[in-house]
Design a protein around this motif. Structure first.
Motif, PDB file in Angstrom:
ATOM      1  N   UNK A   1      60.658  43.295   7.697  1.00  0.00           N
ATOM      2  CA  UNK A   1      59.780  44.252   8.389  1.00  0.00           C
ATOM      3  C   UNK A   1      60.232  44.549   9.818  1.00  0.00           C
ATOM      4  N   UNK A   2      61.505  44.347  10.099  1.00  0.00           N
ATOM      5  CA  UNK A   2      62.028  44.526  11.457  1.00  0.00           C
ATOM      6  C   UNK A   2      61.303  43.655  12.472  1.00  0.00           C
ATOM      7  N   UNK A   3      60.686  42.607  11.989  1.00  0.00           N
ATOM      8  CA  UNK A   3      59.978  41.670  12.847  1.00  0.00           C
ATOM      9  C   UNK A   3      60.550  40.267  12.698  1.00  0.00           C
ATOM     10  N   UNK A   4      60.679  39.804  11.437  1.00  0.00           N
ATOM     11  CA  UNK A   4      61.143  38.456  11.157  1.00  0.00           C
ATOM     12  C   UNK A   4      60.051  37.617  10.531  1.00  0.00           C
ATOM     13  N   UNK A   5      60.380  36.955   9.421  1.00  0.00           N
ATOM     14  CA  UNK A   5      59.434  36.077   8.747  1.00  0.00           C
ATOM     15  C   UNK A   5      60.128  34.768   8.387  1.00  0.00           C
ATOM     16  N   UNK A   6      59.342  33.835   7.878  1.00  0.00           N
ATOM     17  CA  UNK A   6      59.892  32.614   7.302  1.00  0.00           C
ATOM     18  C   UNK A   6      59.252  32.383   5.949  1.00  0.00           C
ATOM     19  N   UNK A   7      60.065  31.987   4.960  1.00  0.00           N
ATOM     20  CA  UNK A   7      59.595  31.707   3.614  1.00  0.00           C
ATOM     21  C   UNK A   7      59.537  30.203   3.389  1.00  0.00           C
ATOM     22  N   UNK A   8      58.429  29.748   2.826  1.00  0.00           N
ATOM     23  CA  UNK A   8      58.252  28.358   2.439  1.00  0.00           C
ATOM     24  C   UNK A   8      58.479  28.266   0.929  1.00  0.00           C
TER      25      UNK A   8
ATOM     26  N   UNK B   1      58.703  30.623  -4.110  1.00  0.00           N
ATOM     27  CA  UNK B   1      58.169  30.851  -2.777  1.00  0.00           C
ATOM     28  C   UNK B   1      56.658  30.657  -2.822  1.00  0.00           C
ATOM     29  N   UNK B   2      56.141  29.821  -1.928  1.00  0.00           N
ATOM     30  CA  UNK B   2      54.708  29.521  -1.937  1.00  0.00           C
ATOM     31  C   UNK B   2      53.975  30.108  -0.742  1.00  0.00           C
ATOM     32  N   UNK B   3      54.700  30.547   0.294  1.00  0.00           N
ATOM     33  CA  UNK B   3      54.051  31.161   1.454  1.00  0.00           C
ATOM     34  C   UNK B   3      55.108  31.891   2.275  1.00  0.00           C
ATOM     35  N   UNK B   4      54.629  32.859   3.071  1.00  0.00           N
ATOM     36  CA  UNK B   4      55.516  33.570   3.998  1.00  0.00           C
ATOM     37  C   UNK B   4      54.715  33.918   5.254  1.00  0.00           C
ATOM     38  N   UNK B   5      55.356  33.815   6.391  1.00  0.00           N
ATOM     39  CA  UNK B   5      54.670  33.996   7.673  1.00  0.00           C
ATOM     40  C   UNK B   5      55.529  34.821   8.625  1.00  0.00           C
ATOM     41  N   UNK B   6      54.867  35.582   9.512  1.00  0.00           N
ATOM     42  CA  UNK B   6      55.575  36.093  10.671  1.00  0.00           C
ATOM     43  C   UNK B   6      55.986  34.903  11.537  1.00  0.00           C
ATOM     44  N   UNK B   7      57.016  35.074  12.327  1.00  0.00           N
ATOM     45  CA  UNK B   7      57.546  33.958  13.120  1.00  0.00           C
ATOM     46  C   UNK B   7      57.022  33.932  14.546  1.00  0.00           C
ATOM     47  N   UNK B   8      55.960  34.670  14.809  1.00  0.00           N
ATOM     48  CA  UNK B   8      55.246  34.597  16.083  1.00  0.00           C
ATOM     49  C   UNK B   8      53.757  34.730  15.790  1.00  0.00           C
TER      50      UNK B   8
ATOM     51  N   UNK C   1      61.801  42.882  16.101  1.00  0.00           N
ATOM     52  CA  UNK C   1      63.209  42.458  16.089  1.00  0.00           C
ATOM     53  C   UNK C   1      63.407  41.042  16.634  1.00  0.00           C
ATOM     54  N   UNK C   2      62.575  40.124  16.137  1.00  0.00           N
ATOM     55  CA  UNK C   2      62.716  38.738  16.580  1.00  0.00           C
ATOM     56  C   UNK C   2      63.939  38.056  15.983  1.00  0.00           C
ATOM     57  N   UNK C   3      64.411  38.525  14.836  1.00  0.00           N
ATOM     58  CA  UNK C   3      65.656  38.029  14.239  1.00  0.00           C
ATOM     59  C   UNK C   3      65.722  36.499  14.189  1.00  0.00           C
ATOM     60  N   UNK C   4      64.759  35.833  13.552  1.00  0.00           N
ATOM     61  CA  UNK C   4      64.790  34.363  13.500  1.00  0.00           C
ATOM     62  C   UNK C   4      65.988  33.863  12.705  1.00  0.00           C
ATOM     63  N   UNK C   5      66.461  32.659  13.056  1.00  0.00           N
ATOM     64  CA  UNK C   5      67.610  32.120  12.329  1.00  0.00           C
ATOM     65  C   UNK C   5      67.507  30.630  12.048  1.00  0.00           C
ATOM     66  N   UNK C   6      67.134  29.793  13.014  1.00  0.00           N
ATOM     67  CA  UNK C   6      67.117  28.346  12.794  1.00  0.00           C
ATOM     68  C   UNK C   6      65.690  27.856  12.568  1.00  0.00           C
ATOM     69  N   UNK C   7      65.526  26.945  11.604  1.00  0.00           N
ATOM     70  CA  UNK C   7      64.254  26.279  11.387  1.00  0.00           C
ATOM     71  C   UNK C   7      64.460  24.772  11.482  1.00  0.00           C
ATOM     72  N   UNK C   8      63.395  24.052  11.782  1.00  0.00           N
ATOM     73  CA  UNK C   8      63.444  22.594  11.852  1.00  0.00           C
ATOM     74  C   UNK C   8      62.095  22.061  11.388  1.00  0.00           C
TER      75      UNK C   8
END
Length: 699
Positions: A124-131, A139-146, A193-200
Motif C-alpha cells: 500500500x505504499x506504506x509498509x506492513x508486516x506479516x505474521x 499468514x495469521x495477521x498483518x499490520x501497518x508498521x507504524x 513509504x516507510x519501506x520496512x525491512x528488518x524485524x526482531x
C-alpha cells in the motif's frame, strides 16, 4: 537421562514467616551443615516446630528465627509471573512461563518460535508486516508498521506536538533530556513509504520492525504477539486486531474492495464483500503498541536487533540503527523511550545488526569493509574489525552462532565468518581472524549471499544457512576450524543447496529448526531439515488445497486481492531463534525477597539458603544465583552476583558466596537461569524456597 533434585517444601505462606517460628533451642552461628532435606511441613513453618527436636530447620540449624519465602504450586503457592494481573512488583521474568502443573518452564506457547514476521516493504505504499505460522505456512495477521496511537492523546489527525499522529519519542526529545531539559514537543509519525525491512522478535514473541523511510523520518515500532498485551484504546470491550477471519491462510487488506486499506471506519461504511469479519485494521489495530522515531530525517533506518532490557531483565530493548550517519538508538522495550545512542566510527555505514551474549553489537557495512561493533553496555566504546587479508568482505546480512562467531553474507564473494579476539575484553575485539568461504554452493546453483542465519542442530553440530539468488545453501559451520593466527580461505563450491520460490533474500530458523526463505517476489518458503541437517527438497509447484490461499506446497504467496504488491524484504532474525539461543541463551525468573527490615527490633538479616526442586533433562541446564542489598530495588549499592549454584541447596554462609551478608542486606534477589540445547526439552522448576534468620538487633 534426567537429573532430579527432590525434597518436600514446608507449607509456609508466600510472605516471610513471622520470627520465632522454628525449632526450640540452638542459636545458629558458625558454619552451617546444609546436608539436609526440607522438613515434612506438618508444622506449617520454615523451621521444625513440633517435630524431632534434633532435626535441623530449613536454614540448616536450630535457630528459632529461621524464616522463609516459598513457592510450591503443589501446595497452592504458585510462582508469580510478570503477566499476572496484577503483577507482583518483586518479581520479573524473561522467556519463562507456567506449565499445566504451575511449574516454571521455558515458555514456547506464545514464543517467537511458533511464528515468523516478514517485513513487506511496498504494501500500500506504506509498509506492513506479516505474521506467519511456521507450522502451517499460513499468514495469521498483518499490520501497518507504524501507529498513530503511541500517546494517550494519539489519533489519526496531524501531530501538533502534543496530540494527533505523534511518535512515542524522538531523537530531539532524547537529546533534550540528556541535556537536563524537558523533552519538548512530540514528532509526527511518517505514514507513507516507510519501506520496512528488518524485524526482531523478543522472548514473548512480540515483534519490532525498522522503517527505512528513505525520503522521510525513520522509526521503529513494537507489535504485540498476544492479545493480552494489546490495548483497548476505543473502549469497546474487545481488541480490534488483525486475524484470518475466513481461515484461508492469507490476510485480506481490502475486504470491501474500495481500493483502500481497511480500517474500522471504512469497513463500517462499506462492509466486507464476503460477509466475513474484516482481517486488517490499518492504523486502528490495537496490537501495534508504539512507534519511536530514530535519528534525523532521511538517515535510513536499516539495522535492528534486540538486547537485554533495564536491570538485566524485563522486555528486551531494541537497538535501531540509521545507515547514513552510523548511529544506533536504544529504545526501551516497555516504554518506547530512547535511552542511549552509540555513534560508530566514521567509516561505518551499518546495514544489519546482531548483539552477542557479551552485549557487543556487530554491524557490517553494505558491500564493503569494515565490520563495525559497539558495546551496548558502554556506548562510548566503538570500533571496526581488521579487514581480511584473503577474499572480499562485501557485507549484507549478518548472523551469530552459539560460539559467538559473527557471520556475514558477502554478496557475490560468498560467506565471511569473523572470530573476535575476546581475551582482552572490548579492547581486543577488532584483532580477530576471518574464515572466508568462497562461492558456497556454487556448483549446486547458489551464486549470491544476501541473508544468513545459524541453527543449533545438536549438542555438537550446527550449520549456517545463506540465501541468495533463488537458493538456500547449507554451510557446515561447526566443522570449519577456527582460524589461528591468520585468515583462512575455504572453497565452498560443493556445499549443498536447494531452490526456493522467487528470489532468496532473508533466511531464518524456526522452532523445529526448519529453514525459511523470504523472497522479494512475494513468497515465504519453508525448507524442512532433519536433525542431521539433511534438507528435503521444498514443494514449489503444488497449488493451495480447497479454498485456501496458503499454503501452496511449502510456500505462501503473500499478495492478496489488493492493487499493491507486498514486496517482502526481510533478512534479519525474523523468527527470534538467534536472540533466544545465541544473544540471550538463558531465560530467567527473578524474585526480590524482604528480610529482617521491619524496624530496629528485627535485627540484621542473615541469608542462609536457597533450595529448589527441578527436573533437568539431558542437554539442558538450570542454575541459581543471588545478590543482596539494603534497598528494595537493586541499585549501585547492592553487592555482586554470587557464583552460579547448580545443585540444591545453595549455602549462602559457607565461604561467603554472598556479600554483603549480615549487614546492610535487608533484601535478596534470587535469579533462576534456564537454558537448553535440546529442540523439544527444557528444565522445569517445581518449587523454590528462600531462607534467612534475624541476627542481633541493631537498634
Amino acid at each position: 537421562m534426567k537429573i532430579r533434585y527432590s525434597f518436600a517444601l514446608a507449607a509456609a505462606a508466600l510472605a516471610p514467616l513471622a520470627c520465632n517460628q522454628g525449632t526450640p533451642g540452638g542459636n545458629g552461628g558458625g558454619t552451617k551443615d546444609l546436608s539436609f532435606v526440607f522438613n515434612n511441613g506438618e508444622d506449617g513453618g520454615a523451621g521444625a516446630d513440633g517435630g524431632d527436636p534434633n532435626q535441623l530447620n530449613n536454614c540448616g540449624d536450630k535457630d528459632p528465627s529461621c524464616q522463609g519465602v516459598e513457592f510450591d504450586p503443589d501446595n497452592q503457592k504458585k510462582f508469580p509471573l510478570s503477566s499476572d494481573k496484577p503483577p507482583d512488583p518483586n518479581q520479573s521474568n524473561d522467556g519463562v512461563g507456567r506449565d499445566a502443573s504451575g511449574y516454571l518452564v521455558l515458555d514456547s506457547t506464545h514464543a517467537s518460535f511458533d511464528f515468523l514476521w516478514v517485513a513487506n516493504s511496498g504494501d500500500w505504499n506504506k509498509g506492513t508486516t506479516s505474521k506467519i505460522n511456521s507450522k502451517t505456512i499460513r499468514e495469521v495477521a498483518r499490520y501497518f508498521t507504524v501507529t498513530c496511537n503511541s500517546l494517550k492523546s494519539g489519533n489519526q489527525g496531524p501531530c501538533d506536538g502534543k496530540n494527533g499522529c505523534c511518535a512515542m519519542d524522538s531523537n530531539p526529545q532524547f537529546m533534550n533530556r540528556k541535556g537536563g531539559q524537558a523533552s519538548g514537543s512530540y514528532q509526527a509519525v511518517n505514514l507513507m513509504n516507510n519501506m520496512p525491512s528488518r524485524t526482531a522478535i523478543d522472548f514473548d514473541g512480540n515483534m519490532w520492525i525498522a522503517n527505512r523511510a528513505f525520503s522521510g523520518q525513520s522509526s521503529a515500532t513494537k507489535i504485540a504477539n498476544d492479545t493480552g498485551s494489546c490495548i483497548d484504546r476505543n473502549g469497546n470491550g474487545k481488541i480490534d486486531t488483525s486475524k484470518d477471519s475466513n481461515g484461508d491462510g492469507l490476510i485480506q487488506t481490502d475486504c470491501n474492495t474500495d481500493g483502500q486499506p481497511d480500517d474500522l471506519a471504512s469497513v463500517k461504511k462499506a462492509p466486507c464483500t464476503n460477509g466475513m469479519a474484516q482481517e486488517f485494521y490499518g492504523l486502528d489495530d490495537e496490537c501495534v503498541l508504539f512507534t519511536t522515531n530514530t535519528g534525523s530525517p532521511m538517515q535510513y533506518g536499516r539495522p535492528l536487533s534486540l538486547g537485554p532490557g533495564a536491570q538485566d531483565f524485563g522486555p528486551s530493548d531494541a537497538w535501531a540503527g540509521t545507515y547514513n550517519d552510523g548511529k544506533f538508538f536504544r529504545i526501551d522495550g516497555t516504554t518506547g523511550m530512547t535511552k542511549d545512542v552509540a555513534v560508530l566510527p566514521q567509516q561505518c555505514k551499518p546495514y544489519g545488526l546482531v548483539v552477542d551474549s557479551s552485549g557487543y553489537g556487530w554491524s557490517p557495512n553494505l558491500s564493503q569493509a569494515p565490520l563495525c561493533y559497539f558495546n551496548t553496555k558502554k556506548t562510548s566504546e566503538v570500533g571496526a574489525a581488521r579487514t581480511p587479508t584473503v577474499g572480499q568482505l562485501t557485507g549484507y546480512g549478518v548472523g551469530l552462532d552459539r560460539d559467538q562467531n559473527i557471520w556475514v553474507a558477502c554478496l557475490s564473494f560468498g560467506t565471511c565468518r569473523y572470530t573476535p579476539d575476546r581475551k582482552n575484553g572490548f579492547a581486543g575485539l577488532g584483532n580477530g581472524y576471518w574464515t572466508m568461504i568462497q562461492k558456497p554452493g556454487g556448483n549446486n546453483g547458489n551464486n549470491y549471499g544476501i541473508g544468513i542465519a545459524v541453527d543449533a542442530r545438536s549438542a555438537n553440530q550446527y550449520f549456517a544457512w545463506q540465501a541468495g539468488g533463488s537458493t538456500i545453501v547449507r554451510i557446515p559451520a561447526s566443522d570449519l576450524k577456527l582460524p589461528k593466527g591468520q585468515d583462512v580461505l575455504v572453497d565452498g563450491a560443493m556445499y549443498p543447496s536447494v531452490p526456493v520460490a522467487g528470489d532468496g533474500k532473508g533466511v531464518g530458523v524456526d522452532r523445529e529448526q526448519n529453514i525459511w526463505n523470504i523472497g522479494g517476489s512475494g513468497y515465504a518458503t519453508r525448507v524442512q531439515v532433519d536433525v542431521k541437517g539433511q534438507m528435503t527438497m521444498p514443494d514449489l509447484v503444488s497449488p493451495p488445497m480447497g479454498n485456501n490461499k496458503c499454503p501452496g506446497g511449502d510456500r505462501c504467496y503473500l499478495k492478496d486481492n489488493n492493487a499493491s504488491s507486498p514486496s517482502p524484504y526481510t533478512y534479519s532474525d525474523f523468527t527470534g531463534f538467534g536472540l533466544r539461543n545465541f544473544t540471550r541463551p538463558h531465560a530467567t525468573w527473578s524474585y526480590i525477597a524482604k528480610g529482617c527490615v521491619d524496624g530496629v527490633d528485627a535485627g540484621d538479616t542473615k541469608w542462609m539458603a536457597i533450595k529448589w526442586d527441578a527436573e533437568i533433562p539431558l542437554n539442558t541446564k538450570l542454575s541459581v544465583h543471588v545478590r543482596s542489598g539494603k534497598t528494595s530495588k537493586p541499585d549501585l549499592s547492592w553487592g555482586q552476583w554470587s557464583p552460579d549454584f547448580s545443585v540444591s541447596p545453595a549455602d549462602l554462609m559457607t565461604n561467603m558466596p554472598l556479600v554483603p551478608n549480615e549487614k546492610d542486606d535487608g533484601y535478596l534477589q534470587v535469579e533462576v537461569n534456564f537454558a537448553t540445547m535440546a529442540k523439544d526439552k527444557g528444565p522445569k522448576l517445581k518449587s523454590l524456597g528462600i531462607y534467612f534468620e534475624c541476627g542481633i538487633p541493631t537498634g
